[in-house]
Design an enzyme around this catalytic site. Structure first.
Site, PDB file in Angstrom:
ATOM      1  CE  LYS A 110      74.766  50.948  83.687  1.00 49.63           C
ATOM      2  NZ  LYS A 110      73.826  50.149  82.885  1.00 49.63           N
ATOM      3  CD  GLU A 176      76.082  43.448  80.973  1.00 44.56           C
ATOM      4  OE1 GLU A 176      75.662  44.614  81.137  1.00 44.56           O
ATOM      5  OE2 GLU A 176      75.476  42.444  81.394  1.00 44.56           O
TER       6      GLU A 176
HETATM    7  O1  KIV Z   1      72.070  47.002  85.903  1.00 43.39           O
HETATM    8  C1  KIV Z   1      73.235  46.812  86.251  1.00 43.39           C
HETATM    9  O2  KIV Z   1      73.550  46.401  87.377  1.00 43.39           O
HETATM   10  C2  KIV Z   1      74.275  47.074  85.261  1.00 43.39           C
HETATM   11  C3  KIV Z   1      75.628  46.523  85.530  1.00 43.39           C
HETATM   12  C4  KIV Z   1      75.610  45.067  85.295  1.00 43.39           C
HETATM   13  C5  KIV Z   1      76.667  47.192  84.746  1.00 43.39           C
HETATM   14  O3  KIV Z   1      74.017  47.671  84.274  1.00 43.39           O
END
Ligand code: KIV
Length: 263
Positions: A110, A176
């Site tokens: 991600k 988010e």
């Molecule tokens: O770092 C994380 O846990 C996240 C979530 C809040 C989506 O990016």
């Protein structure tokens, strides 16, 4: 694109996608029986390491925790965050994402967007590394918390960003803290699923930080629902243990590891 990723995309408009964070095997093992996506998020910075933001988490931290989580998973898709400054350009991003995916065998990475990074997503996807995008409040880049998408213009900008991420080849996008109005439009306009956190029920799925929903992190903003109060469960257990040690009730005879009997 691997079949697990295709399975996630195919849930759009059919069933909600469920996601939670994990940083260790023990929690991952439980989540694996229930959720579609387990995320090793850089939220571990605050939750595990006691930092005030996500910025000090490095690639080694993410790799170590992702390896632990992987040992607990059989079913869920495993996504790991690329930490701040590990994807400054396409070449660096590939080097780091490759290291992360090959060491941990996670399914995808991600990366947060800052109204850019589209070329980085495109490069990773081209090199067979699936990418989950992340828009709205992106803690690696935004200094101050703000709910995004409060005006028509802001919503259009979020939509533009989401479309650019989809175009670049991401298989899903975390949204988010965007307004319900923004979440509704973005989710409707995209072919890939949106996974919301603090972004209403209009997203295709939801993600939360597991420690928050367990009542174990001390961080409970309005968008978090506490499904348990682990804080007080742990407190009670520790209190009982302390009392029993002091009263010499623990260890009891039944806890002894007996050796040979001496005369
Ligand atoms: O770092 C994380 O846990 C996240 C979530 C809040 C989506 O990016």
């Amino acid at each position: 694109m691997n079949s697990n990723i295709r399975k996630i995309i195919s849930k759009k408009n059919k069933t909600k996608i469920v996601s939670l964070t994990a940083y260790s095997k023990s929690i991952a093992k439980i989540l694996d029986r229930h959720v579609d996506i387990v995320l090793v998020g850089d939220s571990m910075a605050q939750v595990l390491y006691g930092h005030k933001n996500t910025h000090k988490i490095n690639l080694k931290n993410i790799i170590d925790h992702t390896m632990s989580v992987k040992r607990g998973l059989k079913n869920s898709l495993l996504v790991a965050d690329l930490p701040k400054n590990t994807y400054l350009d396409a070449k660096t991003a590939f080097k780091n994402a490759k290291l992360l995916t090959s060491k941990t065998k996670c399914d995808a990475v991600k990366i947060e967007s800052n109204k850019k990074n589209y070329n980085i997503i495109q490069h990773l996807v081209k090199k067979n590394i699936p990418v989950m995008g992340h828009i709205g409040y992106t803690p690696q880049f935004k200094k101050k918390f703000k709910i995004e998408g409060q005006t028509k213009n802001e919503i259009l900008k979020i939509l533009e960003e989401a479309k650019a991420i989809e175009q670049a080849g991401a298989f899903s996008i975390v949204c988010e803290c965007i307004t319900p109005q923004a979440a509704k439009i973005v989710t409707k306009e995209l072919k890939i699923p949106t996974i919301g956190i603090g972004s209403s029920m209009f997203c295709d799925g939801q993600v939360l930080v597991t420690d928050d929903l367990l009542g174990f992190s001390g961080f409970y903003p309005k968008f978090v629902k506490k499904y348990a109060n682990l804080d007080s469960v742990i407190e009670k257990a520790v209190k009982k243990y302390t009392r029993e040690v002091k009263l010499k009730k623990f260890p009891a005879k039944s806890n002894f590891l007996n050796g040979p009997k001496f005369k």
